[in-house]
Enzyme design. Structure first.
Site, PDB file in Angstrom:
ATOM      1  N   SER A  75      -6.656   0.548  -2.773  1.00 41.75           N
ATOM      2  CA  SER A  75      -6.653   1.061  -4.135  1.00 41.75           C
ATOM      3  C   SER A  75      -7.370   2.394  -4.138  1.00 41.75           C
ATOM      4  O   SER A  75      -8.212   2.673  -3.278  1.00 41.75           O
ATOM      5  CB  SER A  75      -7.299   0.070  -5.098  1.00 41.75           C
ATOM      6  OG  SER A  75      -8.641  -0.095  -4.790  1.00 41.75           O
ATOM      7  N   GLY A  76      -6.988   3.226  -5.064  1.00 41.22           N
ATOM      8  CA  GLY A  76      -7.586   4.560  -5.116  1.00 41.22           C
ATOM      9  C   GLY A  76      -8.089   4.844  -6.502  1.00 41.22           C
ATOM     10  O   GLY A  76      -8.326   3.932  -7.292  1.00 41.22           O
ATOM     11  N   GLY A  77      -8.233   6.123  -6.804  1.00 38.79           N
ATOM     12  CA  GLY A  77      -8.737   6.513  -8.102  1.00 38.79           C
ATOM     13  C   GLY A  77      -7.822   6.053  -9.217  1.00 38.79           C
ATOM     14  O   GLY A  77      -8.270   5.684 -10.303  1.00 38.79           O
ATOM     15  N   PHE A  78      -6.521   6.082  -8.974  1.00 42.38           N
ATOM     16  CA  PHE A  78      -5.557   5.781 -10.025  1.00 42.38           C
ATOM     17  C   PHE A  78      -4.820   4.472  -9.807  1.00 42.38           C
ATOM     18  O   PHE A  78      -4.307   3.891 -10.745  1.00 42.38           O
ATOM     19  CB  PHE A  78      -4.449   6.842 -10.059  1.00 42.38           C
ATOM     20  CG  PHE A  78      -4.914   8.244 -10.105  1.00 42.38           C
ATOM     21  CD1 PHE A  78      -5.586   8.698 -11.209  1.00 42.38           C
ATOM     22  CD2 PHE A  78      -4.661   9.112  -9.060  1.00 42.38           C
ATOM     23  CE1 PHE A  78      -5.992  10.006 -11.271  1.00 42.38           C
ATOM     24  CE2 PHE A  78      -5.071  10.423  -9.116  1.00 42.38           C
ATOM     25  CZ  PHE A  78      -5.745  10.875 -10.223  1.00 42.38           C
ATOM     26  N   LYS A 118      -3.303   0.913  -7.563  1.00 46.52           N
ATOM     27  CA  LYS A 118      -3.460  -0.235  -6.685  1.00 46.52           C
ATOM     28  C   LYS A 118      -2.229  -0.216  -5.790  1.00 46.52           C
ATOM     29  O   LYS A 118      -1.125   0.065  -6.262  1.00 46.52           O
ATOM     30  CB  LYS A 118      -3.501  -1.490  -7.539  1.00 46.52           C
ATOM     31  CG  LYS A 118      -3.625  -2.753  -6.751  1.00 46.52           C
ATOM     32  CD  LYS A 118      -3.967  -3.897  -7.654  1.00 46.52           C
ATOM     33  CE  LYS A 118      -5.397  -3.792  -8.159  1.00 46.52           C
ATOM     34  NZ  LYS A 118      -5.795  -4.888  -8.997  1.00 46.52           N
ATOM     35  N   VAL A 119      -2.406  -0.455  -4.520  1.00 49.88           N
ATOM     36  CA  VAL A 119      -1.263  -0.399  -3.609  1.00 49.88           C
ATOM     37  C   VAL A 119      -1.042  -1.773  -3.002  1.00 49.88           C
ATOM     38  O   VAL A 119      -1.982  -2.397  -2.490  1.00 49.88           O
ATOM     39  CB  VAL A 119      -1.482   0.672  -2.506  1.00 49.88           C
ATOM     40  CG1 VAL A 119      -0.287   0.726  -1.570  1.00 49.88           C
ATOM     41  CG2 VAL A 119      -1.716   2.035  -3.137  1.00 49.88           C
ATOM     42  N   ASP A 174      -6.454  17.980  -1.062  1.00 50.81           N
ATOM     43  CA  ASP A 174      -7.329  16.803  -0.958  1.00 50.81           C
ATOM     44  C   ASP A 174      -7.222  16.194   0.451  1.00 50.81           C
ATOM     45  O   ASP A 174      -7.107  14.984   0.615  1.00 50.81           O
ATOM     46  CB  ASP A 174      -6.966  15.770  -2.026  1.00 50.81           C
ATOM     47  CG  ASP A 174      -8.076  14.741  -2.242  1.00 50.81           C
ATOM     48  OD1 ASP A 174      -9.218  15.002  -1.805  1.00 50.81           O
ATOM     49  OD2 ASP A 174      -7.813  13.676  -2.825  1.00 50.81           O
TER      50      ASP A 174
HETATM   51  P1  ADP Z   1      -4.814   7.070  -5.395  1.00 52.97           P
HETATM   52  O1  ADP Z   1      -3.734   8.074  -5.684  1.00 52.97           O
HETATM   53  O2  ADP Z   1      -5.128   6.183  -6.553  1.00 52.97           O
HETATM   54  O3  ADP Z   1      -6.032   7.706  -4.804  1.00 52.97           O
HETATM   55  P2  ADP Z   1      -3.770   6.409  -2.815  1.00 52.97           P
HETATM   56  O4  ADP Z   1      -2.389   6.951  -2.770  1.00 52.97           O
HETATM   57  O5  ADP Z   1      -4.820   7.245  -2.148  1.00 52.97           O
HETATM   58  O6  ADP Z   1      -4.211   6.068  -4.303  1.00 52.97           O
HETATM   59  O7  ADP Z   1      -3.777   4.950  -2.192  1.00 52.97           O
HETATM   60  C1  ADP Z   1      -4.960   4.158  -2.164  1.00 52.97           C
HETATM   61  C2  ADP Z   1      -5.077   3.448  -0.834  1.00 52.97           C
HETATM   62  O8  ADP Z   1      -3.985   2.544  -0.667  1.00 52.97           O
HETATM   63  C3  ADP Z   1      -5.016   4.367   0.375  1.00 52.97           C
HETATM   64  O9  ADP Z   1      -6.254   4.932   0.673  1.00 52.97           O
HETATM   65  C4  ADP Z   1      -4.524   3.415   1.453  1.00 52.97           C
HETATM   66  O10 ADP Z   1      -5.584   2.642   1.978  1.00 52.97           O
HETATM   67  C5  ADP Z   1      -3.573   2.498   0.689  1.00 52.97           C
HETATM   68  N1  ADP Z   1      -2.213   3.036   0.794  1.00 52.97           N
HETATM   69  C6  ADP Z   1      -1.664   4.006   0.044  1.00 52.97           C
HETATM   70  N2  ADP Z   1      -0.418   4.281   0.427  1.00 52.97           N
HETATM   71  C7  ADP Z   1      -0.145   3.450   1.454  1.00 52.97           C
HETATM   72  C8  ADP Z   1       0.991   3.271   2.323  1.00 52.97           C
HETATM   73  N3  ADP Z   1       2.083   4.013   2.169  1.00 52.97           N
HETATM   74  N4  ADP Z   1       0.906   2.336   3.298  1.00 52.97           N
HETATM   75  C9  ADP Z   1      -0.222   1.602   3.452  1.00 52.97           C
HETATM   76  N5  ADP Z   1      -1.330   1.741   2.687  1.00 52.97           N
HETATM   77  C10 ADP Z   1      -1.301   2.652   1.698  1.00 52.97           C
END
Ligand code: ADP
Length: 682
Positions: A26-29, A31-32, A139
């Site tokens: 998950s990141g700032g915005f 959930k993955v 970034d």
């Molecule tokens: P945000 O835009 O909210 O910051 P991210 O795109 O950075 O979210 O994704 C959050 C986290 O999810 C990543 O740091 C990574 O650990 C996981 N993640 C994102 N995209 C993928 C992907 N394509 N495959 C596997 N894990 C992913």
């Protein structure tokens, strides 16, 4: 269209084409979640965002989507499909099973120059392409570089990218990115050129790869910004003169004196041992149409090839685009360009690979998204076979460890870090280490034996206090704010144990059915002086509701009799494995996100960790041998979320601790987990 119907259709669309499993990040915005495209059988990552939560950041997501539609490169994570509802946005992305480059670096302490070069060439390749398309990423950091199943890097997170209207040579004003990687001109709020700022971040990234820590670091953001603006950092003694020189050329405070990406393509350090410049052009150019994929789609859709081609060429990033790109990806990996005749839930996964048992496929994973349809309930055999969970052992044919994805036998080490290395990372009792983070030691050592980069020393300090970046993210919650976890538990295999004079009870075992858990709770109720910890009742009941509704749907809509029959076969073939997973720790192969311990008793290791977490102000819930950990910030916000799982390794036969960061600042996470594991004396 009424809101409800739109919403319903969006979630439906996702479930119609994809199986959705557990959260992988998950990141700032966002959930993955891990997903699987039903027609091609390909795994995907599904980035889920709530529009309400996004608020003013919604344009950033739109920007990211637009950028990803325009970028197609071997080292950039591919966007397959976008589904938007009135409340949510789903981005279906190429799945990168190897995790973040960040975790890879910290697991190995730091990388050798040779291994760094393999990765760095891929980063240069991606960035040269991004810039050639008129974008600046803004970034760049090791958390935004993921490792795919062939151990190649894929750049993610274009939410902060920019495409200046007049071209990349035009100046930008918005200050963004992560402070530690931000260029001095960005911090000062001056107009800057996006590509130049990216080169600085690439320098910080290169330093992190070679050293395992950041060149500019401080808990106090004013001090951090001062350091960045002076451009002074220490070069540890293990860096070769070539590396020192390259770092210096990239981390030049004056952007005009900074090396450019174009120069990096054939920079002597970059081409060392390769004797060829970085290949940066796209191997999958946008707009290219692959005839095999079109043929397969036309047959499947019962359409003419011409109209199928026309449909694909619309590039709507709908299900048609997803099918085409996923077929193309299969083809690229030497898999048959085949679609299933109709959506089925279970076919080409063999029982050993499947992991998801049909009978309990829909037990709830963990959280609140209405789209969840299942959770991978791993069986140990699956883990052993699964390339995306054992990257270190995976031996792909063709491209791994190659310069920009080309053949290179030298880099076997890259995919298979030596046990010794991993041991070195593992804080063991013999090491005598207490709580000092490892990188701190390393930095101390580095400070003793470093040489400062010289060329930036002359930089004037007159404007060093002009900062426009937000302060760095709050480190681990302070004692005052941390929520003390009263629910200290003992091991999953003992129903009640005395621990430090106090009796505790166990939580229901991971993956167990609702009735099993009810029984367990009844047993526990009968024990005196017992504290019980389970997932919150609200969460659990909701999850079970969802599981049930999903089950009905699947049973009715998706399964044919053949699939139901296969379900039985799977269940019959794997009962013992299944029991094994439920009753004990998982058996996994050593991989880079697993810290090896010197112990052989998993319960003891679990207990040691459990006793340390409250001390470190880490809140946790326990599910079998997995601890879902959180730290809290000042306003009751979760600042960090990660998992620690005690597991059994086969070679060597010791207990390991698998770590996974789900949320929060990567370096703060690194320090905290190192601290927990070293203090646990495992
Ligand atoms: P945000 O835009 O909210 O910051 P991210 O795109 O950075 O979210 O994704 C959050 C986290 O999810 C990543 O740091 C990574 O650990 C996981 N993640 C994102 N995209 C993928 C992907 N394509 N495959 C596997 N894990 C992913």
């Amino acid at each position: 269209m009424p809101v409800e119907r739109t919403e319903h259709r969006g979630a439906d669309e996702l479930q119609r084409y994809y199986e959705v499993y557990e959260t992988i990040g998950s990141g700032g915005f966002a959930k993955v979640k891990l997903g699987r495209h039903i027609l091609t059988g390909e795994k995907v990552a599904i980035k889920i965002m709530n529009k309400k939560d996004l608020g003013d950041d919604l344009p950033r997501v739109k920007l990211e989507i637009e950028a990803m539609k325009n970028l197609s490169h071997q080292h950039i994570c591919r966007l397959y499909q976008v589904i938007e509802t009135s409340t949510q946005i789903f981005m279906v992305l190429e799945y990168c099973p190897g995790g973040e480059l960040f975790d890879y670096i910290i697991a190995k302490d730091r990388l050798s120059e040779e291994e760094t070069r393999v990765f760095f060439r891929q980063i240069v390749s991606a960035m040269a392409y991004v810039h050639s398309q008129g974008y600046a990423h803004r970034d760049l950091k090791p958390e935004n570089l993921l490792i795919d199943e062939d151990h190649n890097l894929k750049l993610i997170d274009f939410g902060l990218c920019a495409k200046p209207k007049g071209g990349l040579g035009y100046e930008l004003m918005t200050c963004c990115g992560s402070p530690a990687y931000a260029a001095p001109e960005l911090i000062q709020g001056r107009a800057y050129i996006g590509s130049e700022a990216d080169v600085w971040s690439m320098g910080v990234l290169l330093f992190a790869l070679l050293c395992g820590y950041l060149p500019f670091d401080d808990e106090n953001c004013v001090v951090l910004y001062r350091k960045i603006m002076r451009g002074k950092y220490d070069n540890p003694q293990w860096l070769t003169p070539g590396s020192v020189l390259l770092l210096n050329q990239m981390m030049q405070v004056d952007p005009k004196r900074r090396v450019t990406v174009r120069h990096l393509l054939d920079h002597p350090w970059v081409i060392k041992d390769y004797n060829s410049p970085v290949e940066w052009y796209s191997r999958q150019p946008l707009g290219h149409i692959d005839e095999d994929c079109i043929t397969e789609m036309a047959v499947n859709m019962k359409r003419a090839r011409e109209s199928t081609t026309a449909l694909v060429k619309e590039w709507r990033y709908d299900h048609t685009t997803a099918i085409y790109l996923l077929l193309l990806s299969k083809k690229g990996r030497g898999k048959p360009v085949r679609l299933r005749p109709e959506p089925t839930f279970c076919d080409d996964f063999s029982p050993s690979q499947r992991g998801l048992q049909m009978g309990d496929a829909l037990h709830f994973s963990e959280d609140e998204d209405a789209v969840i349809v299942g959770s991978l309930d791993f069986c140990s055999e699956y883990i052993d076979d699964c390339p995306w969970l054992s990257v270190a052992q995976h031996t792909p044919q063709g491209v791994r460890g190659q310069p920009d994805g080309m053949a290179n036998n030298k880099d076997k080490r890259l995919a298979s870090p030596s046990v010794e290395k991993r041991r070195a990372y593992s804080p063991t009792p013999e090491s005598g280490r207490k709580t000092a983070p490892r990188h701190q030691d390393r930095r101390d050592r580095a400070h003793e034996q470093t040489s400062e980069n010289k060329e930036n020393i002359a930089v004037q300090e007159k404007d060093v206090d002009v900062f426009v970046l937000p302060p760095p993210r709050t480190p681990v919650s302070s004692k005052k704010n941390a929520r003390h976890n009263k629910n200290v538990l003992t091991t999953p295999n003992d129903n009640a144990k005395v621990n430090g004079g106090k009796t505790y009870a166990v939580t229901p075992k991971g993956g167990g059915s609702a009735s099993k858990e009810r029984n367990k709770r009844t047993e526990i109720k009968e024990l005196p002086n017992v504290e019980i910890m389970t997932f919150s009742p609200e969460r659990r009941s909701r999850s079970l509701d969802m599981a049930d509704s999903g089950k009905k749907k699947r049973g009715g809509k998706v399964f044919g009799s053949l699939e139901r029959g296969l379900d039985k076969v799977i269940t019959m073939l794997t009962p013992s494995k299944k029991r094994g997973v439920r009753d004990g720790p998982r058996k996994i192969k050593a991989q880079y996100n697993v810290t090896l311990t010197s112990q052989t008793n998993p319960d003891q290791v679990l207990n040691q960790i459990l006793s340390i977490l409250p001390e470190k102000n880490v809140d946790f819930t326990q599910k079998g041998y997995t601890l879902k950990c959180q730290t809290w910030g000042d306003f009751g916000k979760v600042t960090m979320a990660f998992e620690l799982e005690v597991c059994l390794l086969q070679r060597p036969e010791v207990v390991g601790v698998r770590r996974q960061r789900l949320k929060g600042d990567a370096w703060v996470y690194k320090h905290l987990v190192e601290d927990i594991l070293s203090t646990s004396r495992i």
